[in-house]
Design an enzyme around this catalytic site. Sequence first.
Site, PDB file in Angstrom:
ATOM      1  N   ASP A  29       0.871  -1.169   0.000  1.00 56.27           N
ATOM      2  CA  ASP A  29       0.000   0.000   0.000  1.00 56.27           C
ATOM      3  C   ASP A  29       0.913   1.227   0.000  1.00 56.27           C
ATOM      4  OD1 ASP A  29      -2.334   1.599   0.244  1.00 56.27           O
ATOM      5  OD2 ASP A  29      -2.051   1.676   2.413  1.00 56.27           O
ATOM      6  N   ASP A  31      -0.084   5.017   1.053  1.00 57.55           N
ATOM      7  CA  ASP A  31      -0.283   5.974   2.142  1.00 57.55           C
ATOM      8  C   ASP A  31      -0.182   5.285   3.500  1.00 57.55           C
ATOM      9  OD1 ASP A  31      -0.914   7.954   0.181  1.00 57.55           O
ATOM     10  OD2 ASP A  31      -2.926   7.107   0.053  1.00 57.55           O
TER      11      ASP A  31
END
EC number: 5.4.2.6
Length: 262
Positions: A29, A31
């Site tokens: 991922d 963020d």
Amino acid sequence: MANWYRPNYPEVRSRVLGLPEKVRACLFDLDGVLTDTASLHTKAWKAMFDAYLAERAERTGEKFVPFDPAADYHTYVDGKKREDGVRSFLSSRAIEIPDGSPDDPGAAETVYGLGNRKNDMLHKLLRDDGAQVFDGSRRYLEAVTAAGLGVAVVSSSANTRDVLATTGLDRFVQQRVDGVTLREEHIAGKPAPDSFLRAAELLGVTPDAAAVFEDALSGVAAGRAGNFAVVVGINRTGRAAQAAQLRRHGADVVVTDLAELL
């Protein structure tokens, strides 16, 4: 290095990466995992929702209850596509508005309109504050690259390409599945595993040969649903309650920084 609590993992391939031997690719991922942009997303969500809720309260006489940047962010919007995050949070407040269309202006009282308003606020924050890379994440990416593993970034954000380019992380990434990809290829967002499965497919590996790295509850749930080799939860808060939630949603191991795996 973090302690694995699943007893049936094969011999760890390398003390450098802290991953099971069968792992051939890493799916990150963006963020909160690689970049410190989760705080900017939180600010943008809060600014958008608080403004909308205040406008609505003034118009309808409803009580104004602001967006909680801790509980509401992690429960309803973190890791999800913008429109899914808008629907999820508004549903928690028993608010229903039309979906509208993806090109609705930010002033429109629609799901897409509010999502676009949030995105406009995020762009301003990115221009003003910039996106920072976690030092431990950069070091881990360097180690993964040196070990010859495939790397993909899997994010619900439509701004992923720009963030990767401006931070220089794009040099580590072979494949990207982001908010734009989800829209164009009609891929279900997290907590469905589809985006991670698509990234593994693009890298030419099966799920049981890929590791998922996530900080969002919806993301670790997606990793577990996809039957990936291992799901690493990143708990930037350091709070025991958040670590427990990550494990409950599917993380095999939880660290506060990727450097703990080195």
